[in-house]
Design an enzyme around this catalytic site. Structure first.
Site, PDB file in Angstrom:
ATOM      1  CG  HIS A  18     -49.911  15.161 -33.791  1.00  0.00           C
ATOM      2  ND1 HIS A  18     -50.825  14.005 -33.470  1.00  0.00           N
ATOM      3  CD2 HIS A  18     -50.752  16.058 -33.784  1.00  0.00           C
ATOM      4  CE1 HIS A  18     -51.997  14.357 -33.341  1.00  0.00           C
ATOM      5  NE2 HIS A  18     -52.099  15.578 -33.652  1.00  0.00           N
ATOM      6  CG  HIS A  20     -53.162  19.572 -36.868  1.00  0.00           C
ATOM      7  ND1 HIS A  20     -54.383  18.707 -37.297  1.00  0.00           N
ATOM      8  CD2 HIS A  20     -52.875  18.974 -35.662  1.00  0.00           C
ATOM      9  CE1 HIS A  20     -54.739  17.682 -36.528  1.00  0.00           C
ATOM     10  NE2 HIS A  20     -53.709  17.794 -35.404  1.00  0.00           N
ATOM     11  CG  HIS A 216     -56.494  13.737 -33.396  1.00  0.00           C
ATOM     12  ND1 HIS A 216     -56.032  13.587 -34.737  1.00  0.00           N
ATOM     13  CD2 HIS A 216     -55.593  14.838 -32.980  1.00  0.00           C
ATOM     14  CE1 HIS A 216     -55.135  14.656 -34.917  1.00  0.00           C
ATOM     15  NE2 HIS A 216     -54.817  15.435 -34.049  1.00  0.00           N
ATOM     16  CD  GLU A 219     -56.157  16.365 -28.342  1.00  0.00           C
ATOM     17  OE1 GLU A 219     -56.847  16.012 -29.363  1.00  0.00           O
ATOM     18  OE2 GLU A 219     -55.709  17.455 -28.383  1.00  0.00           O
ATOM     19  CG  HIS A 240     -52.996  14.145 -28.519  1.00  0.00           C
ATOM     20  ND1 HIS A 240     -52.184  15.213 -27.995  1.00  0.00           N
ATOM     21  CD2 HIS A 240     -53.919  14.734 -29.780  1.00  0.00           C
ATOM     22  CE1 HIS A 240     -52.434  16.174 -29.122  1.00  0.00           C
ATOM     23  NE2 HIS A 240     -53.369  15.945 -30.174  1.00  0.00           N
ATOM     24  CG  ASP A 298     -51.748  18.982 -31.781  1.00  0.00           C
ATOM     25  OD1 ASP A 298     -51.890  18.715 -32.752  1.00  0.00           O
ATOM     26  OD2 ASP A 298     -52.457  19.359 -30.782  1.00  0.00           O
TER      27      ASP A 298
HETATM   28 ZN   LIG Z   1     -53.653  16.866 -33.540  1.00  0.00          ZN
END
Ligand SMILES: [Zn+2]
Ligand SMILES: *[C@@H]1O[C@H](CO)[C@@H](O)[C@H](O)[C@H]1NC(C)=O
Ligand SMILES: *[C@@H]1O[C@H](CO)[C@@H](O)[C@H](O)[C@H]1NC(C)=O
Ligand SMILES: *[C@@H]1O[C@H](CO)[C@@H](O)[C@H](O)[C@H]1NC(C)=O
Length: 361
Positions: A18, A20, A216, A219, A240, A298
């Site tokens: 995970h 980005h 997602h 979270e 998450h 992340d």
């Molecule tokens: Zn994310």
């Protein structure tokens, strides 16, 4: 000496599921393209820029999303920039000891053509979401070759832009044999998805075509969002998922079905997704229950972090041992979106690196 298992003195060998792309850009690269393209940035040195872009105490979602507005205009819409950030991320992650990574991004947020609305306002151009995917693939593949790790990608739908989702799933299909393995849904979790939404249709199409699915959910949002992800969108993994603990029934069921949670401890602190006391973090509970989860960064640019930061937190505040980190990485590999044969190869590499008996299955 960090908390990570080591091979030959270097941290090795980890799987990160995970991360980005647009939250993992080098500040130097942002400055370079800002200058080259004449796009104003909030700072002209790495330290200045980082003062605006990264942070170390929790902020609101709005404040978090504003971070992207500071620097994305310098990158989005530029062919060389898009290709280079993909390549550089592979280099950075190889240095951290990652041997397999799944990197995700919204093709629309890196484009500047045929995207309504043009995400970064002032710049219209001719870089389409389709070409963005092709450029990222090239950057990732060059990186795989030069830094000798394996990388796959996940294309993100954005909750606030259901109109992008049909194209996202088509791009997943088009590029499935060159790096793209799955679809994701990211963005503001206060926006629910219903059965007739374009997001739902895109996920149905993904399932029909054998494209893997992560979402997602849970979270910042409540456990109900995880239900939506699992039962409506047929997610195979949850990004998450911390708030699953608020619904004991659902949690029990997801433990039973071995649902995989992509957890990001440092991120969850900085976004305010979890209470600041790491000793009471959902990951501590996941560990106790031997749940299926992995550890990722992340948005390492914004959180000014490497994977070592997240492992250090788990070790320092949650008592994780090297054995537990091995287990986490094996679960990550088992839950990766690689085809079966490549998954087995990855697992064998990990077993060997960790001095474990290779699986015979
Ligand atoms: Zn994310
Ligand atoms: C992708 O590869 C699979 C098997 O390797 C093949 O069956 C399929 O036709 C390929 N798809 C595309 C779009 O090239
Ligand atoms: C980012 O992290 C590094 C290493 O942990 C630290 O030295 C640096 O001061 C941090 N930068 C900012 C802007 O917080
Ligand atoms: C996590 O999920 C993968 C893929 O389904 C599975 O192979 C693995 O055994 C699961 N791990 C746990 C601890 O449930």
């Amino acid at each position: 000496e960090g908390p990570l298992p080591r091979t030959g003195g270097e941290p090795c060998c980890f799987t990160e599921l995970h991360v980005h792309l647009d939250g993992a850009i080098r500040p130097e690269t942002i400055l370079h393209f800002g200058k080259k393209r004449g796009i104003p940035l909030p700072g002209s040195t790495v330290d200045d820029l980082l003062k605006y872009v990264s942070y170390k105490t929790p902020v609101t979602l709005t404040q978090f999303l504003e971070k992207f507005n500071h620097y994305m205009p310098a990158i989005a819409g530029d062919r060389e920039a898009v290709r280079r950030i993909a390549y550089e991320l592979v280099e950075s992650k190889a240095k951290e000891g990652i041997i397999y990574m799944e990197v995700r991004y919204s093709p629309h947020l890196l484009a500047n053509s045929k995207v309504e609305p043009i995400p970064w306002g002032h710049q219209e151009g001719d870089l389409t979401p389709d070409e963005v995917v092709s450029l990222v693939n090239q950057g990732l593949q060059d990186g795989e070759r030069d830094f000798r790790i394996k990388v796959r990608s996940i294309l993100c739908c954005m909750r606030h832009m259901p109109s992008w989702s049909p194209e996202v799933v088509e791009l997943c299909k088009k590029y499935r044999n060159s790096s793209v393995v799955a679809i994701d849904l990211a963005g503001d979790e206060s926006l629910k998805v219903d059965a007739s939404s374009e997001h739902t249709k895109a996920y149905e199409e993904a399932e029909r075509c054998g494209i893997h699915r992560t979402v997602h959910a849970g979270e910042a949002g409540p456990a109900a969002m995880i239900k939506e992800a699992v039962y409506l969108l047929k997610a195979e993994r949850i990004g998450h998922g911390y708030h699953v603990l608020e619904d004991p029934e659902l949690y029990k069921e997801l433990l039973r079905t071995k649902m995989h949670f992509e957890v990001c401890p440092w991120s969850s602190y900085l976004t305010g997704a979890c209470l600041p006391d790491f000793r009471k973090h959902p990951v501590a509970q996941f560990r106790k229950d031997q749940a299926n989860y992995s550890i990722s960064t992340d948005d390492p640019l914004i959180f000014n972090s490497t994977i070592d930061k997240d492992y250090s937190i788990a070790k320092e505040y949650m008592g994780f041992t090297e054995e537990e980190f091995k287990r986490v990485n094996i679960n990550a590999a088992q839950s990766s979106f690689l085809p079966e044969k490549e998954k087995q190869e990855l697992l064998n590499t990990l077993y060997e690196a960790y001095g474990m008996v290779p699986s015979t299955s």
